[in-house]
Design a protein around this motif. Structure first.
Motif, PDB file in Angstrom:
ATOM      1  N   LEU A  60      18.633  59.013  85.280  1.00  0.00           N
ATOM      2  CA  LEU A  60      19.678  60.008  85.063  1.00  0.00           C
ATOM      3  C   LEU A  60      19.745  60.367  83.581  1.00  0.00           C
ATOM      4  O   LEU A  60      19.014  59.796  82.753  1.00  0.00           O
ATOM      5  CB  LEU A  60      21.026  59.464  85.552  1.00  0.00           C
ATOM      6  N   ASP A  61      20.598  61.288  83.234  1.00  0.00           N
ATOM      7  CA  ASP A  61      20.728  61.654  81.828  1.00  0.00           C
ATOM      8  C   ASP A  61      21.358  60.525  81.032  1.00  0.00           C
ATOM      9  O   ASP A  61      22.051  59.661  81.583  1.00  0.00           O
ATOM     10  CB  ASP A  61      21.553  62.940  81.689  1.00  0.00           C
ATOM     11  N   GLY A  62      21.146  60.520  79.734  1.00  0.00           N
ATOM     12  CA  GLY A  62      21.714  59.494  78.867  1.00  0.00           C
ATOM     13  C   GLY A  62      21.139  58.116  79.100  1.00  0.00           C
ATOM     14  O   GLY A  62      21.841  57.119  78.885  1.00  0.00           O
ATOM     15  N   ASN A  63      19.898  58.023  79.554  1.00  0.00           N
ATOM     16  CA  ASN A  63      19.215  56.737  79.790  1.00  0.00           C
ATOM     17  C   ASN A  63      19.893  55.881  80.859  1.00  0.00           C
ATOM     18  O   ASN A  63      19.736  54.663  80.885  1.00  0.00           O
ATOM     19  CB  ASN A  63      19.121  55.927  78.486  1.00  0.00           C
TER      20      ASN A  63
ATOM     21  N   ASP B 120      16.371  69.024  85.862  1.00  0.00           N
ATOM     22  CA  ASP B 120      15.434  68.592  84.825  1.00  0.00           C
ATOM     23  C   ASP B 120      15.857  67.310  84.137  1.00  0.00           C
ATOM     24  O   ASP B 120      15.032  66.633  83.503  1.00  0.00           O
ATOM     25  CB  ASP B 120      15.282  69.700  83.770  1.00  0.00           C
ATOM     26  N   ASN B 121      17.155  66.948  84.221  1.00  0.00           N
ATOM     27  CA  ASN B 121      17.646  65.743  83.545  1.00  0.00           C
ATOM     28  C   ASN B 121      17.507  64.483  84.399  1.00  0.00           C
ATOM     29  O   ASN B 121      17.804  63.390  83.936  1.00  0.00           O
ATOM     30  CB  ASN B 121      19.115  65.917  83.167  1.00  0.00           C
ATOM     31  N   TYR B 122      17.077  64.676  85.653  1.00  0.00           N
ATOM     32  CA  TYR B 122      16.965  63.546  86.566  1.00  0.00           C
ATOM     33  C   TYR B 122      15.506  63.335  86.975  1.00  0.00           C
ATOM     34  O   TYR B 122      14.663  64.233  86.864  1.00  0.00           O
ATOM     35  CB  TYR B 122      17.788  63.771  87.833  1.00  0.00           C
TER      36      TYR B 122
ATOM     37  N   PHE C 258      16.001  62.385  96.409  1.00  0.00           N
ATOM     38  CA  PHE C 258      14.747  62.870  95.825  1.00  0.00           C
ATOM     39  C   PHE C 258      14.811  64.380  95.587  1.00  0.00           C
ATOM     40  O   PHE C 258      14.442  64.868  94.510  1.00  0.00           O
ATOM     41  CB  PHE C 258      13.581  62.530  96.753  1.00  0.00           C
ATOM     42  N   ILE C 259      15.307  65.106  96.558  1.00  0.00           N
ATOM     43  CA  ILE C 259      15.399  66.568  96.433  1.00  0.00           C
ATOM     44  C   ILE C 259      16.352  66.956  95.303  1.00  0.00           C
ATOM     45  O   ILE C 259      16.057  67.853  94.501  1.00  0.00           O
ATOM     46  CB  ILE C 259      15.860  67.181  97.772  1.00  0.00           C
ATOM     47  N   THR C 260      17.483  66.253  95.224  1.00  0.00           N
ATOM     48  CA  THR C 260      18.471  66.567  94.180  1.00  0.00           C
ATOM     49  C   THR C 260      17.903  66.316  92.791  1.00  0.00           C
ATOM     50  O   THR C 260      18.070  67.133  91.867  1.00  0.00           O
ATOM     51  CB  THR C 260      19.744  65.722  94.366  1.00  0.00           C
TER      52      THR C 260
END
Length: 343
Positions: A295-298, A279-281, A272-274
């Motif tokens: 995560l990024d890229g759907n 901004d991409n997660y 959760f913290i990470t």
């Protein structure tokens, strides 16, 4: 005259008396030995027609016959050995389809038998054909370990089970240059049905050994994944089918992984913290016992907790990106603790 007549009468009388029964005329006698005739005949019949064979002669013929039988057995064994040598020569000259045919005839259908040496040779050539892409990394048969192929980055051992399944296990040098104590069972090859099962537990073990025990580096894991994917692609070209697995990077990950442990709260907190710091997660709770990591890229990871049996499952989706689990976690190492237990 009277005197002459009397002489004639005497001669006549003598002739007439010789025909009377009282006349004793002796026939020609035949001389015989002193023994009685019957006893002589019996003795003649009992006499053998050939000379008796001595004990030494009997031993000679017995030994000669025994040696003859031994010679026949030696000839038979020699003929079998020559036939076996010729068959091993055929194996050395065979391509994969021919080796596969021999594998089925000998191990599966048991149409004919061959020596243990020939069976070992058949398995050696057959498994080489399966992992042939590793030739690019110095593939060779080990001189130290039985039924083991060595390459630059890891070793693959093979074993044929009683069910005619070929089990492959691997060992990889640790980060300090040594080898892991235990082999990791990696995949099961079924030549009869032309299918392969890659064991997901092997992939999870690699992740644990890398990120928790620090036995391997992430670079080693990535290299192992890349080279084994070359092997799997080659086996698919040979005609083998693979189940969905965590090692395959030929298609997007879209599968569930069952874990025999419940994800600890502190692991969820760190994830959760990470995600909040990137901004991409994103990280959110989507059910009473389920969480979604975006995560990024759907790409997404869904975490399902089971309060009943203290287990959990991960639903992985890399959208349209082809990745193995090793490559996926190599990109997102903060998610690795989801797969790791403390046992």
């Amino acid at each position: 005259m009277t005197e002459e007549k009397n002489k004639i009468n005497q001669i006549y009388d003598a002739l007439v008396e010789s025909e009377e029964p009282s006349l004793n005329i002796r026939e020609k006698e035949i001389l015989h030995p002193e023994e009685p005739m019957e006893e002589s005949i019996e003795t003649f019949k009992a006499a053998p027609s050939a000379k008796p064979v001595s004990d030494s002669s009997l031993n000679y013929y017995d030994n000669r016959n025994e040696n003859y039988q031994d010679l026949l057995r030696l000839i038979e064994d020699a003929e079998k050995e020559i036939a076996d040598l010729k068959f091993r020569k055929v194996l050395m000259e065979s391509d994969f389809p021919t080796l596969l045919d021999y594998f089925k005839k000998i191990f599966v259908d048991e149409e004919f038998s061959i020596s243990a040496i020939a069976k070992g040779a058949l398995l050696e050539y057959f498994t080489f054909e399966l992992i042939k892409p590793l030739e690019n990394y110095g593939l060779h048969l080990s001189t130290n370990d039985f039924s083991t192929w060595e390459s630059k980055h890891f070793n693959l051992s093979y074993r044929l089970t009683s069910a005619n399944v070929i089990n492959f296990s691997f060992m990889m040098p640790t980060s300090d240059g040594k080898f892991r104590n235990e082999k990791i069972k990696l995949m099961e090859v079924y030549p009869e049905s032309m299918t392969v099962t890659v064991l997901n537990d092997a992939v999870l073990t690699l992740l644990k050994d890398c990120y928790n025990k620090h036995i391997y580096t992430s670079g080693q894991n990535s290299m192992f994944s890349r080279e084994m994917n070359d092997v799997m692609a080659h086996m698919k070209e040979l005609g083998f089918d693979f189940d969905d697995n965590l090692l395959d990077n030929s298609k997007p990950l879209d599968l569930s992984v069952d874990l025999h442990h419940k994800t600890p709260i502190d692991v969820l907190d760190r994830i959760f913290i990470t995600t909040m710091n990137n901004d991409n997660y994103d990280f959110k709770k989507v059910g009473e016992h389920s969480y979604l990591v975006a995560l990024d890229g759907n790409q997404t990871v869904t975490i399902e907790q089971s309060p009943k049996d203290e287990s959990s499952s991960l639903k992985l989706n890399t959208d349209r990106k082809n990745k193995s689990l090793i490559e996926f976690f190599g990109t997102y190492p903060f998610l690795v603790p989801l797969t790791i237990t403390n046992d």
